[in-house]
Design a protein around this motif. Structure first.
Motif, short mmCIF file in Angstrom:
data_model
loop_
_atom_site.label_atom_id
_atom_site.label_comp_id
_atom_site.label_asym_id
_atom_site.label_seq_id
_atom_site.Cartn_x
_atom_site.Cartn_y
_atom_site.Cartn_z
N HIS A 186 0.85 -1.18 0.00
CA HIS A 186 0.00 0.00 0.00
C HIS A 186 0.90 1.24 0.00
O HIS A 186 1.98 1.24 0.60
CB HIS A 186 -0.90 -0.01 1.24
N PRO A 187 0.49 2.33 -0.68
CA PRO A 187 1.31 3.55 -0.68
C PRO A 187 1.68 4.02 0.72
O PRO A 187 2.78 4.53 0.94
CB PRO A 187 0.41 4.57 -1.40
N GLY A 188 0.76 3.84 1.67
CA GLY A 188 1.07 4.22 3.05
C GLY A 188 2.22 3.40 3.61
O GLY A 188 3.09 3.93 4.32
N GLU A 189 2.23 2.11 3.30
CA GLU A 189 3.34 1.28 3.75
C GLU A 189 4.64 1.67 3.05
O GLU A 189 5.72 1.63 3.65
CB GLU A 189 3.06 -0.21 3.48
N SER A 190 4.55 2.05 1.78
CA SER A 190 5.76 2.47 1.06
C SER A 190 6.42 3.66 1.74
O SER A 190 7.64 3.75 1.82
CB SER A 190 5.40 2.81 -0.39
N VAL A 191 5.60 4.57 2.25
CA VAL A 191 6.14 5.72 2.99
C VAL A 191 6.82 5.25 4.27
O VAL A 191 7.92 5.70 4.60
CB VAL A 191 5.02 6.73 3.31
N VAL A 192 6.17 4.34 5.00
CA VAL A 192 6.74 3.82 6.25
C VAL A 192 8.07 3.13 5.98
O VAL A 192 9.07 3.36 6.69
CB VAL A 192 5.76 2.83 6.93
N ARG A 193 8.11 2.30 4.96
CA ARG A 193 9.35 1.60 4.62
C ARG A 193 10.46 2.59 4.23
O ARG A 193 11.62 2.39 4.57
CB ARG A 193 9.10 0.61 3.48
N PHE A 194 10.07 3.64 3.53
CA PHE A 194 11.07 4.64 3.14
C PHE A 194 11.64 5.34 4.36
O PHE A 194 12.84 5.61 4.43
CB PHE A 194 10.46 5.67 2.19
N VAL A 195 10.80 5.65 5.34
CA VAL A 195 11.27 6.30 6.57
C VAL A 195 12.30 5.41 7.26
O VAL A 195 13.34 5.90 7.73
CB VAL A 195 10.08 6.59 7.51
N PHE A 196 12.04 4.12 7.34
CA PHE A 196 12.98 3.20 7.97
C PHE A 196 14.28 3.11 7.16
O PHE A 196 15.37 3.02 7.74
CB PHE A 196 12.36 1.82 8.14
N THR A 197 14.17 3.13 5.84
CA THR A 197 15.37 3.09 5.01
C THR A 197 16.21 4.35 5.22
O THR A 197 17.45 4.27 5.34
CB THR A 197 15.00 2.96 3.52
#
Length: 280
Positions: A142-153
């Motif tokens: 989900h786009p929301g998860e993509s943002v979360v994953r990017f923050v962790f990266t």
């Protein structure tokens, strides 16, 4: 090794896109020839949903890419991060340590937190609703998860003090390994097991996609399997016992309809069931 550094220091966006598309194409062909499971599904229709989420992930990463650059530049300028604090190392060892740490924070920890935090789980849930796990599932976020994953990266880049070439190398490897371990691919059982001692193998990750707990909450790794083994989140399950999906969303109208998948994070929470391991 220096050639790798030089290439990923200036890797064009087009090449990064080709790595993603090329990986899907290669594993798509291999899994068609040597499938782990023979699904009764319309492969192109299924791929269409997952490719939609792949495109949204690309858009999110493209828009936020400058944050990675800022994090890396700040860390290097201020001598901040684990890699900056280590003594001078051979380039291969520096790269390996960097990849391990980036994988720990950017993949394993990010994945674990999404499973353990209810509101984040609502976004990650879309990935687990897939009842036909294949190589396209790797990018079903989900786009929301993509943002979360990017923050962790980005946090991983900052904490490790990784230069941009290492961050781009990690992201490229992460994409390919995720496509590999999600692929509906049948490897010889012993080979798969031996691979899983070092990296996340297809059979190892398929356990994570079993539809009930505690298996859904296991095998969080993406590139390296060491973190699951080290932190006690490694589980095994015979492949013939694996049922894909998540028990709260097993109806096709919920897990195979794009409009519903996009809306899932905003729907009422459903508590999953837990099945004792010995009953599987």
């Amino acid at each position: 090794m220096n050639d790798i550094v030089n290439y990923f220091s200036t890797i064009p966006s087009l090449h990064r896109g080709l790595i993603l598309v090329g990986g899907i194409a290669i594993f798509w062909m291999i899994e068609n020839a040597f499938p782990l499971f023979r699904f009764n599904y319309k492969k192109w229709n299924h791929a269409g949903i997952n490719i939609f989420f792949t495109l949204t992930t690309i858009v999110v990463n493209f828009i936020l890419a400058f944050i990675l650059l800022l994090a890396s530049e700040w860390a290097l300028k201020n001598n901040f991060g684990v890699l900056e604090w280590l003594p001078e190392l051979p380039l291969w060892l520096y790269t390996l340590i960097g990849l391990l740490l980036l994988d720990l924070i950017g993949a394993y920890l990010a994945h674990l937190v999404q499973h353990k935090t209810r509101w984040l789980w609502h976004f990650h849930l879309i990935h687990h609703t897939d009842t036909w796990v294949d190589t396209t599932t790797a990018n079903r976020h989900h786009p929301g998860e993509s943002v979360v994953r990017f923050v962790f990266t980005a946090a991983a880049v900052l904490i490790t003090g990784a230069p941009m070439w290492l961050a781009f190398l990690y992201q490229s490897l992460s994409v390919v390994f995720s496509q590999f371990n999600h692929a509906n691919l049948s490897l010889p059982e012993k080979l798969d097991r031996y691979i899983s001692y070092i990296i996340v193998s297809p059979n190892m990750h398929k356990v994570h996609h079993h539809y009930v707990l505690p298996y859904t909450d296991s095998n969080y790794g993406n590139i390296f399997s060491i973190w699951d083994r080290l932190f006690g989140t490694f589980l095994t399950l015979p492949k013939e016992n694996i049922i894909y999906g998540v028990d709260t969303h097993m109806q096709p109208s919920e897990n195979n309809r794009l409009s519903n998948l996009v809306a899932i994070p905003f729907q009422k929470h459903r508590s999953p069931q837990t099945v004792p391991e010995e009953k599987i």
